[in-house]
Structures are given as structure tokens and as C-alpha cells.
Design a protein around this motif. Structure first.
Motif, PDB file in Angstrom:
ATOM      1  N   ARG A  49     -11.438  -4.015 -11.756  1.00 34.64           N
ATOM      2  CA  ARG A  49     -10.046  -3.699 -12.071  1.00 34.64           C
ATOM      3  C   ARG A  49      -9.244  -3.440 -10.800  1.00 34.64           C
ATOM      4  O   ARG A  49      -8.087  -3.857 -10.688  1.00 34.64           O
ATOM      5  CB  ARG A  49      -9.977  -2.482 -12.995  1.00 34.64           C
ATOM      6  CG  ARG A  49     -10.569  -2.717 -14.353  1.00 34.64           C
ATOM      7  CD  ARG A  49     -10.397  -1.520 -15.273  1.00 34.64           C
ATOM      8  NE  ARG A  49      -9.032  -1.429 -15.768  1.00 34.64           N
ATOM      9  CZ  ARG A  49      -8.706  -1.062 -16.994  1.00 34.64           C
ATOM     10  NH1 ARG A  49      -9.643  -0.768 -17.874  1.00 34.64           N
ATOM     11  NH2 ARG A  49      -7.446  -0.988 -17.369  1.00 34.64           N
TER      12      ARG A  49
ATOM     13  N   TYR B 186      -8.523  -6.935  -8.997  1.00 33.23           N
ATOM     14  CA  TYR B 186      -7.754  -7.997  -9.641  1.00 33.23           C
ATOM     15  C   TYR B 186      -6.558  -7.494 -10.441  1.00 33.23           C
ATOM     16  O   TYR B 186      -5.826  -8.286 -11.013  1.00 33.23           O
ATOM     17  CB  TYR B 186      -8.675  -8.819 -10.553  1.00 33.23           C
ATOM     18  CG  TYR B 186      -9.708  -9.588  -9.767  1.00 33.23           C
ATOM     19  CD1 TYR B 186      -9.439 -10.862  -9.271  1.00 33.23           C
ATOM     20  CD2 TYR B 186     -10.951  -9.028  -9.475  1.00 33.23           C
ATOM     21  CE1 TYR B 186     -10.369 -11.562  -8.534  1.00 33.23           C
ATOM     22  CE2 TYR B 186     -11.895  -9.717  -8.729  1.00 33.23           C
ATOM     23  CZ  TYR B 186     -11.594 -10.984  -8.262  1.00 33.23           C
ATOM     24  OH  TYR B 186     -12.522 -11.660  -7.517  1.00 33.23           O
ATOM     25  N   SER B 187      -6.356  -6.184 -10.469  1.00 38.10           N
ATOM     26  CA  SER B 187      -5.283  -5.616 -11.283  1.00 38.10           C
ATOM     27  C   SER B 187      -3.911  -5.842 -10.671  1.00 38.10           C
ATOM     28  O   SER B 187      -3.729  -5.749  -9.458  1.00 38.10           O
ATOM     29  CB  SER B 187      -5.511  -4.110 -11.459  1.00 38.10           C
ATOM     30  OG  SER B 187      -4.377  -3.491 -12.026  1.00 38.10           O
ATOM     31  N   SER B 188      -2.931  -6.092 -11.551  1.00 35.60           N
ATOM     32  CA  SER B 188      -1.546  -6.207 -11.123  1.00 35.60           C
ATOM     33  C   SER B 188      -0.751  -4.944 -11.444  1.00 35.60           C
ATOM     34  O   SER B 188       0.434  -4.852 -11.151  1.00 35.60           O
ATOM     35  CB  SER B 188      -0.873  -7.411 -11.801  1.00 35.60           C
ATOM     36  OG  SER B 188       0.384  -7.664 -11.248  1.00 35.60           O
ATOM     37  N   LYS B 189      -1.391  -3.969 -12.096  1.00 35.85           N
ATOM     38  CA  LYS B 189      -0.783  -2.661 -12.378  1.00 35.85           C
ATOM     39  C   LYS B 189       0.573  -2.805 -13.065  1.00 35.85           C
ATOM     40  O   LYS B 189       1.542  -2.121 -12.724  1.00 35.85           O
ATOM     41  CB  LYS B 189      -0.648  -1.859 -11.090  1.00 35.85           C
ATOM     42  CG  LYS B 189      -1.961  -1.682 -10.341  1.00 35.85           C
ATOM     43  CD  LYS B 189      -1.773  -0.996  -9.007  1.00 35.85           C
ATOM     44  CE  LYS B 189      -3.082  -0.943  -8.224  1.00 35.85           C
ATOM     45  NZ  LYS B 189      -2.908  -0.400  -6.878  1.00 35.85           N
TER      46      LYS B 189
ATOM     47  N   GLY C 207      -4.249  -8.574  -5.924  1.00 39.36           N
ATOM     48  CA  GLY C 207      -3.623  -8.286  -7.204  1.00 39.36           C
ATOM     49  C   GLY C 207      -2.316  -9.018  -7.401  1.00 39.36           C
ATOM     50  O   GLY C 207      -1.288  -8.412  -7.744  1.00 39.36           O
TER      51      GLY C 207
ATOM     52  N   CYS D  66      -0.072  -8.122  -3.012  1.00 41.52           N
ATOM     53  CA  CYS D  66      -1.438  -8.002  -3.524  1.00 41.52           C
ATOM     54  C   CYS D  66      -1.688  -6.677  -4.227  1.00 41.52           C
ATOM     55  O   CYS D  66      -2.766  -6.460  -4.780  1.00 41.52           O
ATOM     56  CB  CYS D  66      -2.443  -8.171  -2.385  1.00 41.52           C
ATOM     57  SG  CYS D  66      -2.637  -9.874  -1.806  1.00 41.52           S
ATOM     58  N   ASN D  67      -0.706  -5.797  -4.211  1.00 37.58           N
ATOM     59  CA  ASN D  67      -0.850  -4.508  -4.873  1.00 37.58           C
ATOM     60  C   ASN D  67      -0.183  -4.487  -6.247  1.00 37.58           C
ATOM     61  O   ASN D  67      -0.063  -3.442  -6.872  1.00 37.58           O
ATOM     62  CB  ASN D  67      -0.275  -3.383  -4.000  1.00 37.58           C
ATOM     63  CG  ASN D  67      -0.829  -2.026  -4.371  1.00 37.58           C
ATOM     64  OD1 ASN D  67      -2.006  -1.901  -4.726  1.00 37.58           O
ATOM     65  ND2 ASN D  67       0.004  -1.008  -4.314  1.00 37.58           N
ATOM     66  N   GLY D  68       0.279  -5.649  -6.709  1.00 32.23           N
ATOM     67  CA  GLY D  68       0.777  -5.750  -8.066  1.00 32.23           C
ATOM     68  C   GLY D  68       2.276  -5.911  -8.196  1.00 32.23           C
ATOM     69  O   GLY D  68       3.022  -5.886  -7.213  1.00 32.23           O
TER      70      GLY D  68
ATOM     71  N   ASP E 228      -2.506  -4.464 -17.249  1.00 33.86           N
ATOM     72  CA  ASP E 228      -2.903  -4.472 -15.843  1.00 33.86           C
ATOM     73  C   ASP E 228      -3.118  -5.873 -15.287  1.00 33.86           C
ATOM     74  O   ASP E 228      -3.621  -6.036 -14.174  1.00 33.86           O
ATOM     75  CB  ASP E 228      -4.183  -3.638 -15.647  1.00 33.86           C
ATOM     76  CG  ASP E 228      -5.381  -4.181 -16.426  1.00 33.86           C
ATOM     77  OD1 ASP E 228      -5.235  -5.212 -17.123  1.00 33.86           O
ATOM     78  OD2 ASP E 228      -6.458  -3.562 -16.351  1.00 33.86           O
ATOM     79  N   HIS E 229      -2.720  -6.901 -16.045  1.00 33.42           N
ATOM     80  CA  HIS E 229      -2.997  -8.264 -15.582  1.00 33.42           C
ATOM     81  C   HIS E 229      -1.949  -9.225 -16.116  1.00 33.42           C
ATOM     82  O   HIS E 229      -1.623  -9.209 -17.308  1.00 33.42           O
ATOM     83  CB  HIS E 229      -4.394  -8.681 -16.063  1.00 33.42           C
ATOM     84  CG  HIS E 229      -4.876  -9.978 -15.479  1.00 33.42           C
ATOM     85  ND1 HIS E 229      -4.865 -10.242 -14.120  1.00 33.42           N
ATOM     86  CD2 HIS E 229      -5.386 -11.089 -16.068  1.00 33.42           C
ATOM     87  CE1 HIS E 229      -5.351 -11.456 -13.909  1.00 33.42           C
ATOM     88  NE2 HIS E 229      -5.665 -11.988 -15.070  1.00 33.42           N
TER      89      HIS E 229
END
Length: 355
Positions: A94, A97-100, A146, A186-188, A282-283
Motif C-alpha cells: 500500500r 503503490y498508493s495514491s492516497k 504513487g 509519486c506521493n499521490g 487509495d488507488h
């Protein structure tokens, strides 16, 4: 002749490795047999570990394999497999690969209300698959970044561009990662932010011009200033309404957010996914169609960005029409799509090597 023999042997070895990754009771019998399975898995996925890390990862792998085998013995409409994520804990998966999406939504506030141009769509077809209309590019891989929000956004823009111009062009996720300041690379981030950016900046360039690197970089203004596809804006699909989502998908590919953190999602192989998941969005993914199985089970066709080795060649079919208004894994909570009113692109059509 020798070359042909070597090729045949090589292919036999490859297919032998793949076949050996099907988990059997014998594989689970002892730690030694599980270690052998782990070594075959590492060889197949070319995963390099030092001795200490291997031992830690083996213990994670062992837990995951037992879970995969247990689920596959149940009478579920989907199957799992020992895929490339098999030695990652669910927490690590999580985080990587999470986009938050839910986090950024809470910071930004409630979704902006927009019009819904597909509201009056009638006589919905029983099935739609935008891949069959040539409106979906090959599956991509976000890597350990992410940036799924960017991939989700680009699927929608690539799709509407094909529908309006009859040109399918692979567009640049990296431009969004580097240059879209309302999101966090990359942190969402959020797909609607990215769609607004594409509109305001005059378009988005091609993947060939601004290739994906799976990391945050400084925005390359020279590449950003060479837009290829422009859009006229975006609309949000009415939330918690699968019928509205169906109307939108009948007209074009749609960006959606889901809760993809469950172990079953991590190891999904095939079938109609109906596993446990919540609404902790989260995705970012994209719905590129819908349909039903022979037994009448309805599903969404969802394009992911975890590479073509995951799932059904990079796709997952997710149960459609469940009792919860938000849909499975929250799929109907945060859907949006680009608007493109004209067939005009900022530049002439692409050359063959840009497709």
C-alpha cells in the motif's frame, strides 16, 4: 539447428518456471519446499536479495503463499496467484503503490459539483469494451511510485481523444507527475486536479516526447510546452451512483478511485473480483467497459497500472451492481472524465512510431 534447440530449451525452462509457480500441497508441506518455491519465484521475477533480506522476505512470501492457496480453495468467483508482489507485506504494498486519494480529498474538501452530460443517455448497451473500439492503449506500469492518479487520468484523455479524433496516442503520465503542482507526484493526488491542469495548460504531450521514469523530476517546460492533446474541461460523475457511472462508461473511459489495499487485490489473477475491501480510496484506475458473465454476474472492466503481468493481462473485472451505493471498493465514489468538444489537436497527427 543448435540455435533452434537452445530456443526450445529456453522456452521450456520459462514455461516450466511459470507452471511451477502454481502452488500445490507439496509446496506447502515444509519450509524447505516453500524455500524452493521462493527461489523459483525469485528466478522468474529476477528479484535479487542479500542473504539477510532473503530470509526476511521468505517469511513474508510464505505467509502470502499460504493466503493465496487458502483463498483459491474457496468457492470464490476469482482466483489469486503468486505474482510479482508476493514477497511484499500488504502494508509495504500500500505504501509503494498508493495514491492516497481519500487523504487528498480530505485536504481539498468536497468534490466540486459539475454538470453531467451523460445524464440523458438512454438504451444502454448490455456490454461495452472500449478496448474493442481501439480507444485504450496497452497496459502501463507505474512502478514503485504513487502516480496511479496520473495513469488513471491519462486513460480517460487517451480514450476521449480516440473517440473524437480517431487517433489513439499514448500520452505522458510523467508530465503530470513533474508539472502538476496541485498533486504530489509519486506521493499521490487526485484525478480531477490533473484534468483541470491539462485544460489550463493547453494540453498534454505524448509519452514519446516526455517518457515515464517512475520518479519525481523537475518539470521539463520545453516538453510541457509541446502539447499534443487538449481537452475542454472535465465533469464529475454523480457519486455513489453506479447507474450514472454506467452511463458515463457507455460513452467513454472513466477515471475512478478504489480501495485497492486488500491482500486479495494485491494477488488478483482472474475472474470477477468480489473480495473484501472498504472505501479507503487509495488507488486511481480507469473503467474502460462493463459486461456480465454467462451466469449473469455483472462486472466493470478496469484498467490498472501495475503492468501486464498482474491480473487479466493488467486488467481486473470488478463486481458491478452490488447492494452498497458506493459500489465495490468505492468504485462509484470518485469518478470523473474529460470533455473534448472538438476533434482538433494542437499539432498534426502522430507518426506511426508515436502510436
Amino acid at each position: 539447428m543448435k540455435g533452434v534447440v537452445l530456443l526450445v530449451l529456453s522456452l521450456a525452462l520459462v514455461f516450466g518456471v511459470v507452471k511451477s509457480l502454481e502452488v500445490t500441497e507439496q509446496d506447502l508441506a515444509t519450509d524447505e519446499s516453500l524455500w524452493d518455491l521462493y527461489e523459483r519465484w525469485r528466478s522468474h521475477h529476477t528479484v535479487s536479495r542479500d542473504l539477510t533480506e532473503k530470509q526476511v522476505r521468505f517469511n513474508v512470501f510464505k505467509t502470502n503463499v499460504k493466503h493465496i492457496h487458502k483463498v483459491n480453495q474457496m468457492n470464490k468467483p476469482y482466483k489469486l496467484e503468486v505474482n510479482k508482489f508476493a514477497d511484499m507485506t500488504n502494508h509495504e504494498f500500500r505504501n509503494s503503490y498508493s495514491s492516497k486519494v481519500k487523504h487528498y480529498r480530505s485536504l481539498r474538501g468536497d468534490r466540486r459539483r459539475t454538470g453531467f452530460m451523460h445524464e440523458n443517455t438512454e438504451h444502454l448497451p448490455s456490454s461495452v469494451d472500449w478496448r474493442k473500439h481501439g480507444a485504450v492503449t496497452p497496459v502501463k506500469d507505474q512502478g514503485r511510485c504513487g502516480s496511479c492518479w496520473a495513469f488513471s487520468t491519462i486513460v480517460g484523455v487517451e480514450g476521449i481523444n480516440k473517440i473524437k479524433t480517431n487517433q489513439l496516442v499514448s500520452l505522458s503520465e510523467q508530465e503530470l507527475v513533474d508539472c502538476e503542482s496541485d498533486n504530489q507526484g509519486c506521493n499521490g493526488g487526485l484525478m480531477e486536479n490533473a484534468l483541470e491542469f491539462i485544460k489550463q495548460s493547453g494540453g498534454v504531450t505524448t509519452e514519446k516526447v516526455y517518457p515515464y521514469r517512475a520518479k519525481d523530476q523537475r518539470c521539463d517546460a520545453t516538453k510541457m510546452n509541446a502539447p499534443f492533446v487538449k481537452i475542454d474541461g472535465h465533469e464529475n460523475v454523480p457519486e455513489n451512483n453506479e447507474q450514472a457511472l454506467t452511463k458515463a462508461v457507455a460513452n467513454q473511459p472513466v477515471s475512478v478511485a478504489i480501495d485497492a489495499g486488500g491482500s486479495d487485490m494485491q494477488f488478483y489473477k482472474e475472474g470477477v473480483y468480489s473480495g473484501e475491501c472498504g472505501t479507503e480510496l487509495d488507488h486511481g484506475v480507469a473503467v474502460v467497459g462493463y459486461g456480465a458473465t454467462n451466469d449473469g454476474t455483472k462486472y466493470w472492466i478496469v484498467k490498472n497500472s501495475w503492468g501486464s503481468e498482474w491480473g487479466e493481462k493488467g486488467y481486473i473485472r470488478m463486481h458491478r451492481g452490488i447492494d452498497a451505493a458506493e459500489g465495490i471498493c468505492g468504485i462509484a465514489m470518485e469518478a470523473s472524465y474529460p470533455i473534448k468538444l472538438t476533434a482538433d489537436n494542437p499539432k498534426p497527427g502522430p507518426q506511426k512510431d508515436e502510436l
